[in-house]
Design a protein around this motif. Structure first.
Motif, PDB file in Angstrom:
ATOM      1  N   LYS A 116       0.651  -0.981   0.109  1.00 55.63           N
ATOM      2  CA  LYS A 116      -0.079   0.132  -0.058  1.00 55.63           C
ATOM      3  C   LYS A 116       0.964   1.241  -0.136  1.00 55.63           C
ATOM      4  N   GLU A 117       1.997   1.276   0.727  1.00 52.80           N
ATOM      5  CA  GLU A 117       2.840   2.414   0.933  1.00 52.80           C
ATOM      6  C   GLU A 117       3.473   2.541  -0.353  1.00 52.80           C
ATOM      7  N   PHE A 118       3.847   1.521  -1.339  1.00 49.64           N
ATOM      8  CA  PHE A 118       4.602   1.762  -2.428  1.00 49.64           C
ATOM      9  C   PHE A 118       3.785   2.104  -3.485  1.00 49.64           C
ATOM     10  N   ASP A 119       2.537   1.621  -3.490  1.00 53.52           N
ATOM     11  CA  ASP A 119       1.455   2.141  -4.472  1.00 53.52           C
ATOM     12  C   ASP A 119       1.104   3.505  -4.319  1.00 53.52           C
ATOM     13  N   MET A 120       1.125   3.917  -2.918  1.00 49.89           N
ATOM     14  CA  MET A 120       0.887   5.362  -2.682  1.00 49.89           C
ATOM     15  C   MET A 120       1.922   6.511  -3.166  1.00 49.89           C
ATOM     16  N   VAL A 121       3.086   5.963  -2.752  1.00 52.24           N
ATOM     17  CA  VAL A 121       4.189   6.607  -3.261  1.00 52.24           C
ATOM     18  C   VAL A 121       4.798   6.756  -4.567  1.00 52.24           C
ATOM     19  N   TYR A 122       4.705   5.281  -5.265  1.00 50.54           N
ATOM     20  CA  TYR A 122       5.324   5.351  -6.649  1.00 50.54           C
ATOM     21  C   TYR A 122       4.414   4.907  -7.605  1.00 50.54           C
ATOM     22  N   GLY A 123       3.116   5.049  -7.321  1.00 46.65           N
ATOM     23  CA  GLY A 123       2.171   4.769  -8.323  1.00 46.65           C
ATOM     24  C   GLY A 123       1.691   3.003  -7.998  1.00 46.65           C
ATOM     25  N   PRO A 124       0.630   2.692  -8.658  1.00 50.89           N
ATOM     26  CA  PRO A 124       0.112   1.433  -8.440  1.00 50.89           C
ATOM     27  C   PRO A 124       0.736   0.272  -9.158  1.00 50.89           C
ATOM     28  N   ILE A 168      10.173  -7.061  -3.240  1.00 52.67           N
ATOM     29  CA  ILE A 168       9.125  -6.100  -3.606  1.00 52.67           C
ATOM     30  C   ILE A 168       9.329  -5.678  -5.019  1.00 52.67           C
ATOM     31  N   PHE A 169       8.325  -5.891  -6.020  1.00 52.52           N
ATOM     32  CA  PHE A 169       8.707  -5.501  -7.394  1.00 52.52           C
ATOM     33  C   PHE A 169       7.349  -4.712  -7.983  1.00 52.52           C
ATOM     34  N   LYS A 170       7.575  -4.282  -9.060  1.00 51.35           N
ATOM     35  CA  LYS A 170       6.499  -3.632  -9.681  1.00 51.35           C
ATOM     36  C   LYS A 170       6.223  -4.642 -11.112  1.00 51.35           C
ATOM     37  N   GLY A 171       5.163  -5.072 -11.151  1.00 46.76           N
ATOM     38  CA  GLY A 171       4.690  -6.142 -12.390  1.00 46.76           C
ATOM     39  C   GLY A 171       4.881  -5.253 -13.714  1.00 46.76           C
ATOM     40  N   ALA A 172       5.259  -6.093 -14.861  1.00 47.85           N
ATOM     41  CA  ALA A 172       5.449  -5.419 -16.121  1.00 47.85           C
ATOM     42  C   ALA A 172       4.527  -6.070 -17.000  1.00 47.85           C
ATOM     43  N   ALA A 173       4.029  -5.467 -17.945  1.00 44.11           N
ATOM     44  CA  ALA A 173       2.924  -5.929 -18.655  1.00 44.11           C
ATOM     45  C   ALA A 173       3.553  -6.895 -19.669  1.00 44.11           C
ATOM     46  N   SER A 174       2.742  -8.024 -19.917  1.00 42.58           N
ATOM     47  CA  SER A 174       3.162  -9.005 -20.608  1.00 42.58           C
ATOM     48  C   SER A 174       2.770  -8.717 -22.316  1.00 42.58           C
ATOM     49  N   GLY A 175       3.474  -9.342 -23.142  1.00 41.98           N
ATOM     50  CA  GLY A 175       2.874  -9.122 -24.454  1.00 41.98           C
ATOM     51  C   GLY A 175       4.010  -8.878 -25.285  1.00 41.98           C
TER      52      GLY A 175
END
Length: 73
Positions: free
Chosen positions: A25-33, A66-73
């Motif tokens: 929740k903190e990372f989503d708030m500070v660095y985007g969803p 902790i990681f930010k997912g990448a769009a596949s494709g």
């Protein structure tokens, strides 16, 4: 690491789900969803992440991923 330290102050060290949710929740708030968080003492993983958004560290007896997912494709 400050988010993890704060979560360990707020929750029992064995409450992995609450610790991970707090950090996410903190990372989503500070660095985007789109952030994901895994907390535990023994786990494996395999995933795709955005470049420059992979964090892995140990604090006390726990491992944090902790990681930010990448769009596949």
């Amino acid at each position: 690491m400050s988010s993890a330290s704060e979560a360990l102050d707020l929750f029992d060290v064995l409450d992995y789900k609450s610790i991970a949710a707090h950090i996410k929740k903190e990372f989503d708030m500070v660095y985007g969803p789109g952030w994901q968080c895994v907390v535990g003492s023994n786990f494996g993983c395999f995933f795709t992440h955005s470049k420059g958004t992979f964090i892995y560290f140990c604090l006390e007896t726990l491992n944090f991923l902790i990681f930010k997912g990448a769009a596949s494709g």
